[in-house]
Design a protein around this motif. Structure first.
Motif, PDB file in Angstrom:
ATOM      1  N   PRO A 433      25.904  37.890  30.830  1.00  0.00           N
ATOM      2  CA  PRO A 433      26.269  37.630  29.586  1.00  0.00           C
ATOM      3  C   PRO A 433      26.530  39.188  29.029  1.00  0.00           C
ATOM      4  O   PRO A 433      26.314  40.696  30.283  1.00  0.00           O
ATOM      5  CB  PRO A 433      25.014  37.533  28.170  1.00  0.00           C
ATOM      6  CG  PRO A 433      23.982  37.703  29.566  1.00  0.00           C
ATOM      7  CD  PRO A 433      24.724  37.711  31.013  1.00  0.00           C
ATOM      8  N   ALA A 434      27.598  39.017  28.205  1.00  0.00           N
ATOM      9  CA  ALA A 434      27.059  40.884  27.322  1.00  0.00           C
ATOM     10  C   ALA A 434      26.453  41.861  26.916  1.00  0.00           C
ATOM     11  O   ALA A 434      25.296  40.723  26.648  1.00  0.00           O
ATOM     12  CB  ALA A 434      28.395  40.767  26.212  1.00  0.00           C
ATOM     13  N   ASP A 435      26.473  42.616  26.770  1.00  0.00           N
ATOM     14  CA  ASP A 435      24.856  43.662  26.790  1.00  0.00           C
ATOM     15  C   ASP A 435      24.429  43.466  25.274  1.00  0.00           C
ATOM     16  O   ASP A 435      23.376  43.152  25.064  1.00  0.00           O
ATOM     17  CB  ASP A 435      24.876  45.440  26.609  1.00  0.00           C
ATOM     18  CG  ASP A 435      24.313  46.117  26.605  1.00  0.00           C
ATOM     19  OD1 ASP A 435      23.469  45.755  27.301  1.00  0.00           O
ATOM     20  OD2 ASP A 435      24.278  47.118  26.378  1.00  0.00           O
ATOM     21  N   ALA A 436      25.089  43.370  24.128  1.00  0.00           N
ATOM     22  CA  ALA A 436      25.080  43.093  23.062  1.00  0.00           C
ATOM     23  C   ALA A 436      24.367  41.776  22.850  1.00  0.00           C
ATOM     24  O   ALA A 436      23.054  40.917  21.989  1.00  0.00           O
ATOM     25  CB  ALA A 436      25.770  43.209  22.043  1.00  0.00           C
ATOM     26  N   ALA A 437      24.955  40.593  23.585  1.00  0.00           N
ATOM     27  CA  ALA A 437      24.101  38.994  23.801  1.00  0.00           C
ATOM     28  C   ALA A 437      22.100  39.720  23.700  1.00  0.00           C
ATOM     29  O   ALA A 437      22.091  38.681  23.868  1.00  0.00           O
ATOM     30  CB  ALA A 437      25.330  38.645  24.342  1.00  0.00           C
ATOM     31  N   LEU A 438      22.866  40.136  25.241  1.00  0.00           N
ATOM     32  CA  LEU A 438      20.859  39.565  25.632  1.00  0.00           C
ATOM     33  C   LEU A 438      20.532  40.401  25.040  1.00  0.00           C
ATOM     34  O   LEU A 438      19.403  40.106  24.224  1.00  0.00           O
ATOM     35  CB  LEU A 438      21.544  40.610  27.166  1.00  0.00           C
ATOM     36  CG  LEU A 438      20.024  40.190  28.131  1.00  0.00           C
ATOM     37  CD1 LEU A 438      19.935  38.634  27.825  1.00  0.00           C
ATOM     38  CD2 LEU A 438      20.321  40.932  28.892  1.00  0.00           C
ATOM     39  N   ALA A 439      20.630  41.382  24.724  1.00  0.00           N
ATOM     40  CA  ALA A 439      19.444  42.290  23.628  1.00  0.00           C
ATOM     41  C   ALA A 439      18.983  41.845  22.141  1.00  0.00           C
ATOM     42  O   ALA A 439      18.647  42.145  22.281  1.00  0.00           O
ATOM     43  CB  ALA A 439      20.791  43.334  23.032  1.00  0.00           C
ATOM     44  N   ALA A 440      19.992  41.018  21.745  1.00  0.00           N
ATOM     45  CA  ALA A 440      19.283  40.179  20.206  1.00  0.00           C
ATOM     46  C   ALA A 440      18.436  39.688  21.597  1.00  0.00           C
ATOM     47  O   ALA A 440      17.744  38.633  21.018  1.00  0.00           O
ATOM     48  CB  ALA A 440      20.747  39.174  20.345  1.00  0.00           C
ATOM     49  N   ARG A 441      18.118  38.641  22.718  1.00  0.00           N
ATOM     50  CA  ARG A 441      17.100  37.797  23.058  1.00  0.00           C
ATOM     51  C   ARG A 441      17.361  38.323  24.601  1.00  0.00           C
ATOM     52  O   ARG A 441      17.190  36.957  25.537  1.00  0.00           O
ATOM     53  CB  ARG A 441      17.917  36.208  22.875  1.00  0.00           C
ATOM     54  CG  ARG A 441      18.541  35.242  21.986  1.00  0.00           C
ATOM     55  CD  ARG A 441      19.237  34.716  21.229  1.00  0.00           C
ATOM     56  NE  ARG A 441      18.496  33.311  22.611  1.00  0.00           N
ATOM     57  CZ  ARG A 441      19.233  32.222  23.180  1.00  0.00           C
ATOM     58  NH1 ARG A 441      20.293  32.270  22.920  1.00  0.00           N
ATOM     59  NH2 ARG A 441      18.957  31.375  24.262  1.00  0.00           N
ATOM     60  N   PRO A 442      16.395  39.121  24.722  1.00  0.00           N
ATOM     61  CA  PRO A 442      16.193  39.101  26.111  1.00  0.00           C
ATOM     62  C   PRO A 442      15.032  37.977  26.891  1.00  0.00           C
ATOM     63  O   PRO A 442      15.435  38.850  27.992  1.00  0.00           O
ATOM     64  CB  PRO A 442      15.687  40.797  26.508  1.00  0.00           C
ATOM     65  CG  PRO A 442      14.278  40.651  24.708  1.00  0.00           C
ATOM     66  CD  PRO A 442      15.637  40.411  23.206  1.00  0.00           C
ATOM     67  N   GLU A 443      14.481  37.454  25.945  1.00  0.00           N
ATOM     68  CA  GLU A 443      13.530  37.041  26.658  1.00  0.00           C
ATOM     69  C   GLU A 443      13.994  35.293  27.284  1.00  0.00           C
ATOM     70  O   GLU A 443      13.552  35.197  28.100  1.00  0.00           O
ATOM     71  CB  GLU A 443      12.696  36.080  25.369  1.00  0.00           C
ATOM     72  CG  GLU A 443      13.299  35.277  25.009  1.00  0.00           C
ATOM     73  CD  GLU A 443      13.769  35.525  23.287  1.00  0.00           C
ATOM     74  OE1 GLU A 443      15.004  34.943  23.182  1.00  0.00           O
ATOM     75  OE2 GLU A 443      13.893  36.944  23.321  1.00  0.00           O
ATOM     76  N   VAL A 444      15.278  35.925  27.087  1.00  0.00           N
ATOM     77  CA  VAL A 444      15.862  34.556  28.575  1.00  0.00           C
ATOM     78  C   VAL A 444      16.315  35.253  30.003  1.00  0.00           C
ATOM     79  O   VAL A 444      16.601  34.019  31.250  1.00  0.00           O
ATOM     80  CB  VAL A 444      17.706  33.869  27.939  1.00  0.00           C
ATOM     81  CG1 VAL A 444      17.823  33.626  26.319  1.00  0.00           C
ATOM     82  CG2 VAL A 444      18.622  35.512  28.014  1.00  0.00           C
ATOM     83  N   VAL A 445      15.963  36.264  30.338  1.00  0.00           N
ATOM     84  CA  VAL A 445      15.912  37.037  31.365  1.00  0.00           C
ATOM     85  C   VAL A 445      14.555  36.468  31.940  1.00  0.00           C
ATOM     86  O   VAL A 445      14.615  35.675  33.579  1.00  0.00           O
ATOM     87  CB  VAL A 445      15.411  38.130  31.574  1.00  0.00           C
ATOM     88  CG1 VAL A 445      15.939  38.692  33.085  1.00  0.00           C
ATOM     89  CG2 VAL A 445      16.641  39.155  30.885  1.00  0.00           C
ATOM     90  N   ALA A 446      13.544  36.299  31.580  1.00  0.00           N
ATOM     91  CA  ALA A 446      12.523  35.508  32.383  1.00  0.00           C
ATOM     92  C   ALA A 446      12.809  33.943  32.544  1.00  0.00           C
ATOM     93  O   ALA A 446      12.316  33.503  33.820  1.00  0.00           O
ATOM     94  CB  ALA A 446      11.208  35.668  31.774  1.00  0.00           C
ATOM     95  N   ALA A 447      13.202  33.149  31.356  1.00  0.00           N
ATOM     96  CA  ALA A 447      13.300  32.219  31.548  1.00  0.00           C
ATOM     97  C   ALA A 447      14.318  31.991  32.653  1.00  0.00           C
ATOM     98  O   ALA A 447      14.646  31.408  33.562  1.00  0.00           O
ATOM     99  CB  ALA A 447      14.132  31.177  30.444  1.00  0.00           C
TER     100      ALA A 447
END
Length: 493
Positions: A433-447
């Motif tokens: 993902p784009a950095d800005a997109a991930l910054a809004a939902r960082p919890e998806v990394v663990a999932a």
């Protein structure tokens, strides 16, 4: 890509080569006008997919504690003296010119080789022992190894190297160990290999990576000793899953060089690839799209207007027309003469000089256009060193159908409602993902990690964001500044 045992060159993650004054020399090297010290062997990567009877990931292929009175069955002492003493394997080399070696194991594309080693005596602190990563059973050249010197804190205390068919050394990567191996001290050595890529682990700590392991069709594992007497214990070889893209605990972020080292050289050229290699990038990210006559070329924009001295849509120009363009003058006078490479030329460069490719299929592609990309990758034996990504799900589906051995990554400017479900549907190895997109939902990394999917974030050039993404547990960062990111990671370690 992305829209809205000799001294050798140190290209490890623990150091970087200064870029000042290099641009003209690198351009000459990239254009084939001269040979630089980095030149790596021209060697095919291992064949894709699991061979019949291949071990399952996690299976221990060799587990040896040297408890018997003689060398284990299937182990072949090729040179020097090898014996079992006091429950350890002991290898002795008379002097610096003797490459004492013993071979074992089987050919594996993805594996971890680990052993406890102890320098019992050395001729001098520059003498070494090595893990053989791809060595013929008879020990004949060429072979690829990972070495550690007893004086491991020297500038070349750790190395990845190859003994060439001409019986000469080609040292591709060097690094400084965090502690001295010395003599009389047990050290735990491990190397994880995935095709042509490997990471060197000393006493549980990653110390260096390479993308330049030369692979053969049938080479197995080995131990080597030079100018020393070394004892070994608790050796294990474990089969690994192909393309392990999840960051291991304690390992640094993966450095992915955006369009090559695009802050320091003209993007998507062999020159930018060379700068990225020297910067220590783990992957070189580039874009591919076809010419009018169907030849895949490495170029980001829909047109050639911004990055060449020509004009027009890429898909409206022939391969001959694209090949005649100057793709370097817009960046700097010293880069004049750089060309728009074909995908085939880029793969040949990576195969011969080292590096792995994160290849973005740029824009919509037909199945036949994707098939031509796959053909170029396979024809050059590079399936073990290419990772395909795209914003276009159709392109990823075509790639999966045509080349199931190639790992896939999905680029996203905004996150899907359920990234894990999308990853499963497309058979992804990475969600990017784009950095800005991930910054809004960082919890998806663990999932995503729980589903076995890596996360590589684009395009991030600021240390503050590197720090935040490192803390968030992402696996890799796509950056215009690979040298700076490599140096930042080394400083943190």
């Amino acid at each position: 890509m992305i829209d809205s045992h000799s001294a050798g060159p140190d290209r490890s993650r623990n150091g970087r080569v200064p870029r000042s004054g290099l641009l003209a020399a690198l351009l000459a090297a990239a254009l084939g006008l001269t040979t630089v010290a980095l030149t790596a062997p021209h060697a095919a990567s291992a064949a894709p997919g699991a061979a019949p009877g291949a071990p399952a990931p996690g299976e221990v292929v060799v587990d040896e504690h040297f408890d018997g009175p003689a060398l284990p069955a299937g182990w072949t002492a090729v040179e020097g003296t090898w014996r079992i003493a006091d429950g350890r394997l002991v290898g002795a080399s008379a002097d610096w010119n003797q490459q004492t070696r013993i071979t074992f194991g089987r050919h594996l594309t993805d594996f971890r080789l680990e052993v406890t080693a102890r320098f019992e005596s050395v001729v001098d602190a520059a003498r070494w022992t090595a893990l053989g990563l791809d060595v013929p059973a008879n020990g004949a050249t060429p072979w690829s190894i990972a070495t550690v010197r007893s004086g491991s804190t020297a500038a070349n205390g750790l190395e990845f190297a190859r003994r060439t068919p001409a019986d000469a050394w080609n040292v591709t990567d060097t690094a400084v160990a965090p502690t001295a191996a010395g003599t009389g001290r047990d050290v735990r050595l491990a190397v994880e290999v995935h095709g042509g890529a490997a990471r060197w682990i000393l006493d549980g700590r990653e110390v260096m990576r390479t993308t330049q392991v030369a692979r053969s069709a049938d080479g197995g594992q080995a131990l080597l000793v030079n100018g020393a007497r070394v004892s070994f214990d608790d050796l294990k070889v474990t089969a690994l899953a192909p393309g392990a893209f999840l960051r291991q605990p304690g390992a640094p972020l993966t450095v992915l060089a955006h369009r090559g080292a695009s802050s320091a050289a003209p993007e998507n050229t062999l020159l930018s690839d060379e700068v990225a290699r020297r910067a220590g990038a783990d992957w070189i990210e580039n874009d591919v799209q076809p010419s009018r006559d169907g030849v895949p070329h490495v170029l980001h924009d829909d047109t050639v207007n911004r990055t060449t001295n020509g004009s027009g849509r890429v898909r409206d120009l022939t391969a001959a027309q694209l090949g005649a363009l100057d793709a370097g003058s817009w960046f700097a006078p010293a880069a004049a003469g750089a060309r728009v490479p074909t995908l085939a030329a880029q793969l040949d460069d990576l195969r011969g000089r080292g590096g792995s490719l994160l290849l973005e299929i740029k824009g919509p592609h037909t199945r036949d256009e994707v098939a031509r990309i796959v053909q170029d990758v396979r024809d050059r034996g590079m399936t073990g060193r290419v990772f395909v990504q795209s914003f276009e799900t159709d392109a990823l589906r075509y790639t999966r159908e045509l080349a199931p051995e190639l790992p896939l990554g999905l680029l996203r400017a905004s996150l899907d409602a359920d990234p894990v479900a999308v990853a499963r549907d497309l058979g992804l190895s990475a969600y990017n993902p784009a950095d800005a997109a991930l910054a809004a939902r960082p919890e998806v990394v663990a999932a995503l990690h729980a589903a076995g999917v890596a996360v590589n974030v684009w395009t991030v050039d600021a240390p503050a964001r590197w720090k935040a993404l490192d803390a968030a547990g992402v696996d890799g960062i796509i950056t215009d500044r690979p040298a700076e990111l490599t140096g930042w990671l080394a400083a943190r370690q």
